[in-house]
Motif scaffolding. Structure first.
Motif, short mmCIF file in Angstrom:
data_model
loop_
_atom_site.label_atom_id
_atom_site.label_comp_id
_atom_site.label_asym_id
_atom_site.label_seq_id
_atom_site.Cartn_x
_atom_site.Cartn_y
_atom_site.Cartn_z
N GLY A 77 1.92 8.87 -6.23
CA GLY A 77 2.25 10.17 -6.07
C GLY A 77 3.45 10.66 -7.09
N LEU A 78 4.37 9.90 -7.15
CA LEU A 78 5.29 10.50 -8.11
C LEU A 78 4.90 10.76 -9.62
CD1 LEU A 78 8.40 8.44 -6.62
CD2 LEU A 78 7.98 11.03 -6.58
N GLY A 79 3.54 9.83 -9.93
CA GLY A 79 3.26 9.97 -11.21
C GLY A 79 3.46 8.56 -12.04
N ILE A 80 4.16 7.63 -11.56
CA ILE A 80 4.38 6.28 -12.19
C ILE A 80 3.35 5.53 -12.37
CG2 ILE A 80 6.12 4.54 -12.04
CD1 ILE A 80 7.98 6.39 -10.51
N LEU A 81 2.48 5.26 -11.33
CA LEU A 81 1.22 4.23 -11.54
C LEU A 81 0.15 5.03 -11.42
CD1 LEU A 81 2.65 1.47 -9.33
CD2 LEU A 81 2.60 1.40 -11.72
N THR A 82 -0.13 6.06 -12.46
CA THR A 82 -1.30 6.95 -12.28
C THR A 82 -2.43 6.18 -12.68
OG1 THR A 82 -1.01 7.69 -14.68
CG2 THR A 82 -0.16 8.90 -12.76
N PHE A 83 -2.66 4.96 -13.21
CA PHE A 83 -3.66 4.20 -13.41
C PHE A 83 -4.43 3.60 -12.56
CE2 PHE A 83 -0.14 1.62 -14.18
CZ PHE A 83 -0.55 0.30 -13.79
N ILE A 84 -3.92 3.53 -11.45
CA ILE A 84 -4.24 2.97 -10.17
C ILE A 84 -5.24 3.53 -9.34
CG2 ILE A 84 -3.93 1.53 -7.94
CD1 ILE A 84 -1.17 0.64 -9.14
N PRO A 85 -6.43 3.33 -9.06
CA PRO A 85 -7.48 4.23 -8.43
C PRO A 85 -6.97 4.40 -6.91
CG PRO A 85 -8.52 2.24 -9.53
CD PRO A 85 -6.96 2.09 -9.65
N GLY A 86 -7.47 5.50 -6.30
CA GLY A 86 -7.25 5.72 -5.14
C GLY A 86 -8.02 4.59 -4.07
N GLY A 87 -9.22 4.41 -4.53
CA GLY A 87 -9.76 3.06 -3.79
C GLY A 87 -9.11 1.95 -3.45
N VAL A 88 -8.31 1.56 -4.37
CA VAL A 88 -7.53 0.35 -4.43
C VAL A 88 -6.45 0.65 -3.24
CG1 VAL A 88 -5.75 -1.09 -5.51
CG2 VAL A 88 -7.79 -0.51 -6.63
N ILE A 89 -5.52 1.64 -3.31
CA ILE A 89 -4.95 2.02 -2.31
C ILE A 89 -5.40 2.14 -0.90
CG2 ILE A 89 -3.08 3.70 -1.40
CD1 ILE A 89 -2.71 4.49 -4.28
N ALA B 79 0.82 -1.19 -0.01
CA ALA B 79 -0.02 0.03 0.14
C ALA B 79 0.82 1.26 0.11
CB ALA B 79 -0.91 0.12 1.17
N ILE B 80 2.00 1.38 0.82
CA ILE B 80 2.85 2.50 1.03
C ILE B 80 3.48 2.50 -0.38
CG2 ILE B 80 4.65 3.24 2.10
CD1 ILE B 80 3.65 2.18 4.75
N ALA B 81 4.04 1.50 -1.01
CA ALA B 81 4.84 1.60 -2.20
C ALA B 81 3.91 2.29 -3.42
CB ALA B 81 5.24 0.28 -2.61
N LEU B 82 2.52 1.73 -3.49
CA LEU B 82 1.67 1.96 -4.55
C LEU B 82 1.51 3.47 -4.31
CD1 LEU B 82 -0.79 -0.89 -4.75
CD2 LEU B 82 1.16 -0.12 -6.66
N TRP B 83 1.24 3.91 -3.02
CA TRP B 83 0.92 5.42 -2.75
C TRP B 83 1.88 6.21 -3.14
CZ3 TRP B 83 -0.13 7.42 2.80
CH2 TRP B 83 -0.69 8.66 2.66
N ILE B 84 3.41 5.97 -2.97
CA ILE B 84 4.20 6.65 -3.18
C ILE B 84 4.47 6.68 -4.67
CG2 ILE B 84 6.92 6.87 -3.26
CD1 ILE B 84 6.59 5.81 -0.16
N LEU B 85 4.38 5.39 -5.42
CA LEU B 85 4.66 5.55 -7.09
C LEU B 85 3.40 6.18 -7.56
CD1 LEU B 85 5.87 1.66 -7.17
CD2 LEU B 85 7.21 3.83 -7.63
#
Length: 64
Positions: A29-41, A21-27
């Protein structure tokens, strides 16, 4: 199954889910994984919290 084995597994799963969760949130936020919805995190974070609570009560309540 031994109770300490279950507690160890729950703690490992908690660490993995929280780390993901933290890794996805950081990535995201950096714009690398923008296709992942916030609800998943948020689901991952809430799942990690639920696992932590479950693990805590697993240790505290001997009948569980």
């Amino acid at each position: 199954m031994n109770q300490s084995y279950i507690n160890r597994k729950l703690t490992q799963i908690l660490g993995i889910v929280l780390g993901m969760a933290i890794a996805l949130w950081i990535l995201r936020g950096l714009g690398i994984l923008t296709f992942i919805p916030g609800g998943v995190i948020w689901l991952l974070l809430l799942g990690a919290i639920a696992l932590g609570v479950f693990s805590y009560f697993q240790r505290r309540w001997w009948r569980f």
